[in-house]
Design an enzyme around this catalytic site. Structure first.
Site, mmCIF file in Angstrom:
data_model
loop_
_atom_site.group_PDB
_atom_site.id
_atom_site.type_symbol
_atom_site.label_atom_id
_atom_site.label_comp_id
_atom_site.label_asym_id
_atom_site.label_seq_id
_atom_site.Cartn_x
_atom_site.Cartn_y
_atom_site.Cartn_z
ATOM 1 N N MET A 1 -4.907 -8.311 3.788
ATOM 2 C CA MET A 1 -3.923 -8.810 2.827
ATOM 3 C C MET A 1 -3.443 -10.373 2.863
ATOM 4 O O MET A 1 -4.058 -11.064 3.659
ATOM 5 C CB MET A 1 -2.576 -8.097 3.239
ATOM 6 C CG MET A 1 -2.268 -6.709 3.595
ATOM 7 S SD MET A 1 -1.000 -5.785 2.607
ATOM 8 C CE MET A 1 0.170 -6.598 2.283
ATOM 9 N N PHE A 2 -3.795 -10.557 1.722
ATOM 10 C CA PHE A 2 -3.454 -12.573 1.566
ATOM 11 C C PHE A 2 -4.695 -12.814 1.825
ATOM 12 O O PHE A 2 -4.347 -13.766 1.662
ATOM 13 C CB PHE A 2 -2.212 -12.634 2.020
ATOM 14 C CG PHE A 2 -0.935 -12.495 2.972
ATOM 15 C CD1 PHE A 2 -0.166 -12.443 1.587
ATOM 16 C CD2 PHE A 2 -0.350 -11.757 3.876
ATOM 17 C CE1 PHE A 2 1.504 -11.846 1.684
ATOM 18 C CE2 PHE A 2 0.565 -11.191 3.554
ATOM 19 C CZ PHE A 2 1.418 -11.005 3.127
ATOM 20 N N SER A 3 -5.736 -12.451 1.095
ATOM 21 C CA SER A 3 -7.188 -12.519 1.194
ATOM 22 C C SER A 3 -7.231 -13.392 0.115
ATOM 23 O O SER A 3 -8.435 -14.152 -0.507
ATOM 24 C CB SER A 3 -7.757 -12.169 1.979
ATOM 25 O OG SER A 3 -8.425 -11.102 1.430
ATOM 26 N N LYS B 1 -8.146 -11.371 -2.895
ATOM 27 C CA LYS B 1 -8.242 -10.224 -4.264
ATOM 28 C C LYS B 1 -7.818 -9.551 -5.248
ATOM 29 O O LYS B 1 -9.178 -9.733 -5.929
ATOM 30 C CB LYS B 1 -8.904 -8.554 -2.858
ATOM 31 C CG LYS B 1 -8.324 -8.511 -1.667
ATOM 32 C CD LYS B 1 -8.646 -7.257 -0.996
ATOM 33 C CE LYS B 1 -7.145 -6.224 -0.561
ATOM 34 N NZ LYS B 1 -6.508 -7.693 0.113
ATOM 35 N N ASP C 1 -7.381 -2.708 -9.444
ATOM 36 C CA ASP C 1 -6.918 -3.036 -8.244
ATOM 37 C C ASP C 1 -6.249 -1.988 -7.134
ATOM 38 O O ASP C 1 -6.184 -1.161 -7.288
ATOM 39 C CB ASP C 1 -5.521 -3.852 -8.471
ATOM 40 C CG ASP C 1 -5.054 -5.083 -7.807
ATOM 41 O OD1 ASP C 1 -6.194 -5.749 -6.603
ATOM 42 O OD2 ASP C 1 -3.517 -5.731 -8.056
ATOM 43 N N GLU C 2 -6.444 -2.100 -5.967
ATOM 44 C CA GLU C 2 -5.430 -1.840 -4.904
ATOM 45 C C GLU C 2 -6.491 -0.396 -4.875
ATOM 46 O O GLU C 2 -5.770 0.931 -4.409
ATOM 47 C CB GLU C 2 -3.960 -1.328 -4.924
ATOM 48 C CG GLU C 2 -3.242 -2.030 -5.188
ATOM 49 C CD GLU C 2 -2.797 -2.992 -4.158
ATOM 50 O OE1 GLU C 2 -3.076 -2.638 -2.899
ATOM 51 O OE2 GLU C 2 -1.860 -4.241 -3.799
ATOM 52 N N GLN D 1 -7.789 1.281 -1.868
ATOM 53 C CA GLN D 1 -7.282 1.436 -1.323
ATOM 54 C C GLN D 1 -6.577 3.229 -1.439
ATOM 55 O O GLN D 1 -6.897 3.788 -0.890
ATOM 56 C CB GLN D 1 -7.321 1.103 0.225
ATOM 57 C CG GLN D 1 -5.756 0.622 -0.172
ATOM 58 C CD GLN D 1 -5.225 -0.642 -0.559
ATOM 59 O OE1 GLN D 1 -6.894 -1.483 -1.231
ATOM 60 N NE2 GLN D 1 -4.451 -1.275 -1.125
ATOM 61 N N CYS E 1 -4.933 -16.715 9.330
ATOM 62 C CA CYS E 1 -4.146 -16.470 10.011
ATOM 63 C C CYS E 1 -2.855 -17.208 10.401
ATOM 64 O O CYS E 1 -3.032 -18.689 10.507
ATOM 65 C CB CYS E 1 -4.555 -16.310 11.697
ATOM 66 S SG CYS E 1 -3.897 -15.962 13.119
ATOM 67 N N CYS F 1 -6.232 -12.862 12.672
ATOM 68 C CA CYS F 1 -7.192 -12.772 12.668
ATOM 69 C C CYS F 1 -7.149 -12.029 14.435
ATOM 70 O O CYS F 1 -6.777 -11.086 14.212
ATOM 71 C CB CYS F 1 -7.849 -14.749 13.384
ATOM 72 S SG CYS F 1 -6.929 -14.802 15.150
HETATM 73 ZN ZN ZN Z 1 -5.163 -16.484 15.579
#
Ligand code: ZN
Length: 180
Positions: A13-15, A17, A83-84, A86, A140, A171
């Protein structure tokens, strides 16, 4: 000559994509390709007919309920964005393979891991058959290093649900600390 292939954009999440998916679709649009974007019907985070980005550009997307409906809805388009990924279940890899073999450029964004840190099917199978896989990482929230995990704030015994409010990017080390 059609150039059918599968590209996967994955990560936590929040990467970014969805943003990356939108960027690639827009780029194809500049080349005047016919594009259809779809998202899973359960993903109602943002505007119902757009690929949601946590804070960026959006792209019009059709909500579909499963891989079979997806194949029906994208007939005739040169580029298909999903999208999504998964959420689409185990039929998605075959559906994408079918489209790519027919000359379609298929670009799928989706989570690689559940909140428990387990592979989120069907993304692993999709990554195996894809020509191109991009793994993105977030930041993170605890230590600021690159984050590969999605930590569920309410508990650890649920899959990644729809919506981002109850998650944070972590992380590996900070994710491990959180789940105990
Ligand atoms: Zn961390």
């Amino acid at each position: 000559m059609p150039r059918g292939r599968i590209e996967v954009i994955t990560g936590g999440m929040f990467s970014g994509k969805s943003e990356e998916l939108v960027r690639r679709l827009r780029r194809e649009g500049f080349a005047r390709k016919s594009i259809r974007a779809v998202k899973h019907a359960s993903d109602c985070r943002y505007h119902e007919t757009h690929i949601g980005c946590h804070g960026g550009q959006t792209f019009e997307a059709l909500p579909v309920k499963d891989a079979e409906a997806l194949v029906r809805q994208v007939a005739g388009f040169e580029v298909v964005g999903i999208d999504e990924g998964q959420f689409f279940g185990d039929d998605l890899p075959d559906a994408c393979e079918h489209l790519a073999n027919a000359g379609v450029l298929v670009i799928v964004a989706g989570l690689d891991l559940t909140a428990e840190g387990k592979p989120f099917h069907p993304m692993p199978a999709l990554m195996a058959i894809a020509e191109d896989v991009t793994k993105l990482r977030a930041v993170c929230v605890v230590c600021g290093e690159k984050a590969c995990r999605s930590h569920h704030l309410a508990g650890k015994d649920v899959d990644v649900e729809v919506g981002a409010k109850s998650y944070e990017a972590r992380c590996r080390g900070c994710w491990k600390d959180a789940i105990g």
